[in-house]
Design an enzyme around this catalytic site. Structure first.
Site, short mmCIF file in Angstrom:
data_model
loop_
_atom_site.label_atom_id
_atom_site.label_comp_id
_atom_site.label_asym_id
_atom_site.label_seq_id
_atom_site.Cartn_x
_atom_site.Cartn_y
_atom_site.Cartn_z
CE LYS A 105 -3.87 -2.41 2.49
NZ LYS A 105 -4.56 -2.45 3.92
CB SER A 138 -6.21 -6.93 6.32
OG SER A 138 -5.44 -6.20 5.41
CE LYS A 191 -4.41 1.53 5.06
NZ LYS A 191 -3.25 0.83 5.91
CD GLU A 281 4.89 1.30 2.54
OE1 GLU A 281 5.19 2.41 1.77
OE2 GLU A 281 5.30 0.23 1.72
#
Length: 344
Positions: A105, A138, A191, A281
Site C-alpha cells: 500500500k 486487515s 488511509k 508507509e
C-alpha cells in the site's frame, strides 16, 4: 492445491502466507535476508514481525529464483520503495506468465505511480490490466491469529481477480472482488496518511470527537483525489476506504497510528522511524499525496498539514489550530465535487 510464492516476509507477508497454508496451498515465503529464512525454517517463528507460530508447511527462501520455481501465483508484499527492484529481478527470472498479486500500500513520490503501475513498468511480461490488488482492513496480527477479516481484490482482468479470491477465501478470511483498481489502491495507500493524523491527535491528548472529525474529513480528501483520477466514489465507502480507515486510525496494531502518536508527543520524525524499526508507509505516501494534490489541483488540507509536520518541522498543535480556523464552508460541497469529477 496451488504453489504460491509470497515475496516479503514482514508481518503482512507472513500473515498472508498463513492464510494460504491454511487453505492447503504449497507456500514459499521469500525474504532477502538469509538469517531470517533460516530462523523461520528452523523455529517456525518470525518473531520480529509476528509473535505466533508459523505452519511447518510454509518454507522460507532467501533465493528468489528458487522461491518462485514452479509456482502458479506470486504475491508481492514488499515495501513500496522495493517494488521496482524486486519486479525487475522477477522479470529476468520468470519464464512464463502467472497470476501476479500485490498487497503493498503506497504511492511512489515524484512519479506518483500506484504500485500496480510500477509493477507494469518493470515487468515486460505483465500488462497493467492483468495485475491483481489485495487491500482492505486487515491487521496482520489478527489475520495471523485467524480472527475474522474481510478484504477486497481488484483487477481489470476478472478471471485473475476470481483466481485470487479462490486462493485466499476461507471461514475467517472473506474476500470480495471489485473492478475499481484505482479506488482500491488509492484507498489503501492514502488511509495511512490519515492514520498518522489520528495518531498525532491521540498523542496531543485530543479525544474521540477530534478523531471522528479527522477520519471523516480525511475520507473526503481521499475520495476527492481518487475520483479526480478516475476512481468510483462508492469504492471509498467500502472495505478499501472506510473499512481500512477505521482499522488503521483506531488500533495500536497500526504502525502509522503508532508513528503519529509518537509525533504528537513531541518526537522528531527521525527518532520515530528509528524507534519503530519497521517501514511506516504513510510517511512516504504523504510526500507523494502532497505532490499529487498540487498536480491535480485538489484541496487536501489534512494531508498538507501532516506533510508540514513530517517534512517542514511544523508543530502538531499549530497545524491543528490552522485546520480548525480554516474558512467556513458547506460540508456537502465535497459531494458536489465528487459527483462532478465522476460525471464530468
Amino acid at each position: 492445491m496451488a504453489k504460491v510464492a509470497v515475496l516479503g516476509a514482514g508481518s503482512w507477508g507472513t500473515a498472508l502466507s498463513i492464510v494460504l497454508a491454511d487453505n492447503g496451498h504449497d507456500v514459499r515465503l521469500w525474504t532477502h535476508r538469509k538469517e531470517q529464512a533460516e530462523a523461520i525454517n528452523s523455529t517456525h517463528k518470525n518473531e520480529k514481525y509476528l509473535e505466533i507460530m508459523i505452519p511447518e508447511k510454509i518454507n522460507a527462501y532467501d533465493d528468489l529464483a528458487k522461491a518462485i520455481q514452479g509456482v502458479s501465483a506470486i504475491v508481492l508484499v514488499v515495501p513500496t520503495k522495493a517494488i521496482r527492484d524486486v519486479c525487475a529481478r522477477l522479470d529476468t527470472i520468470l519464464e512464463e506468465k502467472i497470476t501476479l498479486i500485490h498487497a503493498s500500500k503506497g504511492i511512489e513520490p515524484e512519479s506518483l505511480k500506484r504500485v500496480s503501475e510500477m509493477i507494469a513498468e518493470e515487468m515486460e511480461k505483465y500488462a497493467y490490466e492483468d495485475i491483481v490488488v489485495l487491500s482492505g482492513p486487515s491487521h496482520a496480527e489478527e489475520v495471523g491469529k485467524r480472527q475474522p477479516t474481510t478484504v477486497t481484490v481488484s483487477s481489470l482482468n476478472e478471471k485473475n481477480a476470481k483466481i485470487t479470491q479462490d486462493l485466499f477465501i476461507n471461514e475467517f478470511f472473506r474476500v470480495y472482488t471489485s473492478p475499481d483498481v484505482i479506488g482500491v489502491e488509492l484507498g489503501g495507500a492514502l488511509k495511512n496518511i490519515i492514520a498518522l493524523g489520528a495518531g498525532i491527535s491521540d498523542g496531543l491528548g485530543y479525544g474521540d470527537n477530534a478523531k471522528a472529525a479527522l477520519i471523516t474529513r480525511g475520507l473526503a480528501e481521499i475520495a476527492r483525489l481518487g475520483t479526480s483520477l478516475g476512481a468510483n466514489p462508492l469504492t471509498f465507502l467500502g472495505l478499501p476506504g472506510v473499512g481500512d480507515l477505521i482499522v488503521t486510525c483506531t488500533s495500536v496494531h497500526s504502525r502509522n497510528w503508532r508513528a503519529g502518536n509518537l509525533l504528537g508527543k513531541g518526537n522528531k520524525l527521525d527518532q520515530v522511524l528509528d524507534q519503530m524499526g519497521m517501514v511506516v508507509e504513510g510517511v512516504r505516501t504523504t510526500r507523494a499525496a502532497h505532490q499529487f494534490a498540487a498536480k491535480q489541483e485538489i484541496e487536501m488540507p489534512i494531508t498538507n498539514g501532516i506533510y508540514k509536520i513530517l517534512f517542514e518541522e511544523a508543530k502538531p498543535k499549530d497545524v491543528v489550530d490552522q485546520l480548525m480556523n480554516r474558512t467556513k464552508r458547506e460540508e456537502m460541497d465535497d459531494l458536489a465535487v465528487l459527483l462532478s469529477n465522476r460525471y464530468a
